[in-house]
Design an enzyme around this catalytic site. Structure first.
Site, PDB file in Angstrom:
ATOM      1  N   GLU A  86       1.261  -1.447   0.008  1.00 11.76           N
ATOM      2  CA  GLU A  86      -0.294  -0.086   0.094  1.00 11.76           C
ATOM      3  C   GLU A  86       1.270   1.182   0.380  1.00 11.76           C
ATOM      4  O   GLU A  86       0.836   2.106   0.951  1.00 11.76           O
ATOM      5  CB  GLU A  86      -1.282  -0.217   1.162  1.00 11.76           C
ATOM      6  CG  GLU A  86      -1.838  -1.369   1.525  1.00 11.76           C
ATOM      7  CD  GLU A  86      -2.842  -1.333   2.081  1.00 11.76           C
ATOM      8  OE1 GLU A  86      -3.178  -0.925   3.445  1.00 11.76           O
ATOM      9  OE2 GLU A  86      -3.712  -2.206   2.604  1.00 11.76           O
ATOM     10  N   GLU A 120      -6.424  -9.457  -3.470  1.00 11.83           N
ATOM     11  CA  GLU A 120      -7.120  -9.932  -1.776  1.00 11.83           C
ATOM     12  C   GLU A 120      -8.974  -9.270  -2.162  1.00 11.83           C
ATOM     13  O   GLU A 120      -9.762  -9.108  -1.680  1.00 11.83           O
ATOM     14  CB  GLU A 120      -7.085  -8.543  -1.076  1.00 11.83           C
ATOM     15  CG  GLU A 120      -5.765  -8.990  -0.623  1.00 11.83           C
ATOM     16  CD  GLU A 120      -4.982  -7.728   0.127  1.00 11.83           C
ATOM     17  OE1 GLU A 120      -5.955  -6.701   1.347  1.00 11.83           O
ATOM     18  OE2 GLU A 120      -3.855  -7.956   0.592  1.00 11.83           O
TER      19      GLU A 120
END
Length: 977
Positions: free
Chosen positions: A753, A854
């Protein structure tokens, strides 16, 4: 982006409702029997509010003990049943009996603050005071009052008291297994205040055996008291049987949808319980009859549903059984649920599989077979076989049949139900049915109005401008010559608006598009957002980051599932004083069914290959005309799932995972905060055990993650280091992890991220990110190194547009980072296939493999959830740049978002799970035919492993296995005798 909390998930209270309080005074106190805290956990609550929280203790905590009134330790030995209370003395009617302070003091009150704080339900409430750590609170031991693999619901009424207005309060379960392994399960979190009581509510499930289990309330900062009015733990109620969303009552949609009620709970199988013998049924090259009561060799076997059951015997092949022609009963585009009650009989004692199959006969006499479902059954009892199927088109004949047990084993069938639901009915809407009136402003400002005190004007003659830069979703400008200019904006939310209450239909997914621009002469960039006000709720319809003198296209989506009283759409975002321009705004219902036809064609071209089987050997072994039955066993396209250490103690979880996924990723067990919660104290045991589990079952693994750039996911001890110490710790982390697991993980998410965090970059400089990639590659050259981020695919986040992601990757590559893959997390809501595909197309120009790393979708109605999941999976499977998909959650109570599971806590597969399994079956190829004069057989099939069963006229049979790899040219395989 998702923190899986090592098997657990953290549920937020959906509301903080006020609770009224009756009066009465008294006060006693009780101190924990042995409060010996050894440090702060750093794991109790996630202050970031991200989808994932740290729940593995960063420092050891006191295990706590349940206490009697005198403070002595007491191990409760009562065994619970459904009616037994898991928590004793729930409302403190017996004072502090059964309760202890967890590293702090607890006091019993009838009131506080001169009667301003009073109990809600009973006579007393409790305070946890003198708290020096976030994990300090009130606890009770519930060992042996909970049962593994059962879901429990926790409901507590709490508030805070101290030098803060609001603070998070959490419910947590501490467990210790017989081998001493500790585990923390985050159950619930809510924001509590000093001014009112609020409800803290969540669920938990225990996978393994617990030698000790302690429930406690924790969370606020040290010095803040926790007040608890009551705590109740009970068996979680099973959700009521869901139904597909009902849109028939929605005005204007009746002509566009299939009448779902005529299908609902309708069994299309005739004589389903054999009340009329074998009428409407046919036996397939064997012998069949019906049995009423107990019969001869089947003594003790009676029908389960009605009075008769079918008895199929003299079976010489596994495919022989009972069948029924259902051609006239089925329709395309509908999901059918299959349920059959079956068992076996015969000399063999071991269980055998019974399989439900569809045989499709096409006009050219070609046959296809669709797997529907299977069950492992025995002689001892009736078992339920379940499955689903859906047909894209209707062939000449559709035959449903039951088969499977080995030759010589008799098949018994009690009943068969095939019921259908129309899963696409809410998407049958014309593309011209626009929600927005006067979308191109050809009629001036009709239907449009200013939101707030801003001013709207219609302008024409759009200026020519250069193609859009970063943040744009299209590299062109609007075609219309009209746009709205919004001036005199005094708040960020001010802009053009339109009321669309009467234009919105429930359960429909809408796609949003709009061209926007900010006024000249302003310093940017600024966020511009299409928003929907649905009563008192704000919904994001898409946003971009806009700079001066350029047009940007917003693309987004939304769905409304509860009837609103008012819906208003408006454009907002830039700071006050910044003019806002809007052109060509559209809101259109999504036609998913039409999209699916395109995707199926793309997938067939991309994921299939022409195969030529050439038979070499004696004519006796492979004579002309010998029949062939080709079945695909596995599709090689990677579809994996997230698992946690505690999951592998749950047999049902393991069974579903092993059967349905070929890759794995660990939820928390490889993250730095888990492997080194305290400086120099390592925990690789959980990751080692998960890796061994995956190797045992032949599953490939992704390494998630080496570092995490978001500051809230960084351990406190790391944050306390100076820059030199931090750099040494980073180097130690790389060497320790990459050398320990060298060659064992196929992928690594190197620094998670980076579009949304900058902890390491801020502390160690801009090159640190590329350094992490370079060093990882040097330590383990065999693994593929990924970037990984969220909100890339759906147009809802200007921080992570595809363009920004591309710039980010190119910048890392310029610094020498050996990036091998692009991770798109895909925690998505209301997915629109075209928007996802557009994002994938843009990222594909980099030439790197893309993985959805994910994936989860969240919808309270499991039929809507199934639709959303199908959208994303079909887009991924049909896109040439996508090389794998990982589901982040599939089991209830082990997800990072509510309403995203495919299997409930008891192991029941819901509609989303059935849709997932149906897609996996759709992506298997089967073929039947005969060896021709050229001694070969041709077919086209998905990549993966196959078996071919060859049967001669004399009845001899042989089986061979083969693999279809990727390739553009036909694959020629020699089948030797």
């Amino acid at each position: 982006m998702c923190l899986t909390a090592f098997c657990l998930r953290l549920r937020r209270s959906s509301s903080s409702s006020k609770l009224q309080s009756p009066p009465n005074p008294i006060e006693t106190e009780k101190v924990a029997a042995d409060p010996l805290p050894s440090g702060s956990s750093g794991k109790s609550c996630d202050a970031s509010g991200s989808q994932e929280t740290q729940k593995e203790a960063a420092d050891p905590q006191p295990s706590g003990s349940s206490c009697n009134a005198s403070g002595s330790q007491e191990m409760n030995t009562c065994v619970s049943n459904d009616e037994a209370k898991v928590v004793q003395n729930t409302h403190f009617d017996d004072g502090l009996n059964n309760w202890c302070g967890r590293g702090c003091k607890i006091l019993l009150h009838s009131s506080l603050r001169d009667g301003r704080i009073l109990p809600v339900e009973g006579k007393y409430f409790v305070s946890a005071t003198e708290r020096s750590q976030t994990w300090n609170g009130i606890e009770q031991e519930i060992t042996r009052r909970i049962t593994r693999k059962l879901a429990y619901e926790v409901i507590a009424v709490v508030r805070i008291c101290g030098n803060t207005i609001n603070a998070d309060v959490c419910a947590t379960l501490w467990m210790q297994s017989p081998n001493g392994r500790e585990q923390y399960i985050g159950i619930a979190k809510t924001q509590a205040s000093e001014t009112e009581w609020v409800e803290l509510q969540g669920k938990f499930l225990v996978n393994g055996v617990a030698s000790r289990a302690i429930l406690y309330i924790e969370g606020p900062p040290p010095g803040v008291d926790i007040l608890v009015d009551s705590i109740v733990v009970r068996r979680a109620k099973k959700a009521s049987n869901p139904v597909p969303p009902n849109v028939e009552d929605l005005e204007g949609f009746k002509d566009n949808v299939v009448d779902s009620k005529k299908f609902l709970n309708t069994n299309i199988v005739l004589n389903h319980d054999f009340a009329r013998g074998l009428q409407s049924w046919s036996v397939n090259h064997c012998t069949g009859s019906t049995v009423s009561g107990e019969s001869g060799s089947l003594k003790g076997v009676t029908a389960k549903t009605g009075t008769n059951y079918a008895f199929i015997t003299n079976r010489r092949e596994s495919w022989q059984g009972l069948e029924q022609d259902i051609t006239s009963k089925v329709s395309s585009g509908i999901t059918y649920n299959v349920s059959a009650i079956v068992r076996i009989s015969g000399a063999k004692e071991e269980p055998a599989e019974v399989i439900a199959t569809l045989k499709l006969e096409h006009p050219d006499s070609q046959l296809n077979y669709i797997f529907v479902g299977r069950a492992l059954v025995s002689k001892e009892r009736w078992e339920k076989l379940e499955g689903t199927f859906s047909l894209a088109s209707i062939p000449k004949r559709v035959i449903f049949y039951l088969e499977g047990p080995p030759p010589g084993v008799d098949l018994l069938i009690d009943s068969v139900i095939v019921s259908c639901f129309n899963m696409e009915h809410h998407e049958h809407v014309s593309e011209e049915d626009s929600v927005i009136r006067n979308s191109s402003f050809n009629n001036g400002l009709n239907w449009w109005s200013p939101l707030g005190s801003c001013k709207l004007n219609i302008c024409t003659d759009l200026q020519e401008s250069s193609p859009s830069g970063n943040g744009a979703l299209c590299h062109i400008q609007p075609l219309s010559r009209h746009h709205i200019l919004t001036t005199n904006r005094q708040e960020t939310w001010m802009g053009p608006s339109q009321i669309i209450t009467d234009r919105i239909k429930l359960y429909v997914t809408y796609q949003v598009s709009a061209w926007v621009r900010i006024g000249s002469g302003t310093s940017g960039p600024h966020n511009v957002n299409v928003a929907l006000g649905v009563d008192n709720q704000w919904i994001n319809g898409g946003q971009v980051e806009a700079s001066d003198d350029k047009w940007y296209k917003i693309r987004g989506s939304f769905r409304i599932e509860k009837k609103p009283s008012k819906v208003i759409v408006y454009v907002q975002g830039p700071p006050p004083g910044v003019d806002l321009l809007l052109s060509e705004m559209q809101i259109l219902p999504v036609n998913r069914k039409a999209r699916y036809k395109i995707l199926k064609e793309k997938a067939d071209k991309l994921r299939k290959r022409d195969v030529v089987l050439k038979f070499s050997g004696s004519q006796d072994k492979y004579p002309l005309g010998a029949s062939l039955k080709i079945r695909q066993i596995d599709n090689s396209f990677p579809i994996g799932a997230c698992i946690n250490r505690s999951n592998i103690e749950n047999e049902e979880f393991v069974d579903f995972f092993v059967k349905n996924f070929n890759w794995a990723v660990f939820g928390n067990e490889l993250k730095w905060y888990h492997t080194e919660p305290q400086r120099g104290k390592f925990n690789y045991k959980d990751a080692d055990e998960l890796l061994h589990f995956c190797q045992k079952h032949g599953k490939q693994t992704r390494g998630h993650c080496i570092f995490w750039e978001v500051e809230d996911a960084v351990q406190l001890w790391l944050k306390s280091l100076n820059n030199n110490e931090l750099m040494i710790s980073v180097q130690n982390r790389l060497r320790g992890l990459l050398t320990r697991y060298r060659g064992k993980f196929r992928h690594y998410d190197v620094n998670n991220e980076m579009l949304h965090g900058s902890f390491y970059q801020d502390r160690l400089g801009k090159d640190i990110r590329a350094y992490m990639f370079r060093e990882s590659h040097q330590l383990d050259p065999s693994t593929v190194l990924f970037v990984n981020d969220y909100n890339v695919e759906d147009g809802c986040d200007p921080k992570s547009t595809p363009e920004r992601y591309i710039d980010h990757i190119l910048e890392l590559q310029e610094q020498g980072a050996p990036i091998g893959g692009i991770g798109i997390q895909c925690h998505i809501s209301n997915p629109v296939g075209e928007i996802i595909c557009d994002s994938l197309d843009k990222l594909a120009v980099l030439g790197l493999p893309i993985w959805l790393t994910e994936l989860d979708v969240s919808a309270e109605n499991e039929y809507i959830r199934a639709d959303d999941l199908e959208v994303v999976l079909r887009e991924a499977f049909a896109h040439p740049a996508v090389e794998g998909v990982m589901l982040w959650s599939f089991w209830e109570l082990f997800t990072c978002r509510d309403h995203s599971y495919l299997v409930d806590a008891q192991g029941n597969i819901n509609e989303a799970g059935r849709r997932f399994l149906a897609l996996k079956q759709e992506w298997l190829s089967h073929a039947d035919g005969n060896i021709g004069t050229s001694v070969e057989f041709r077919f086209r099939g998905y990549h993966g492993t196959y078996t071919v069963e060859i049967t001669t006229d004399s009845g001899s049979m042989s089986t061979r296995s083969f693999t279809v790899d990727k390739g553009n040219s036909p694959l020629v395989l020699i089948i030797n005798s």
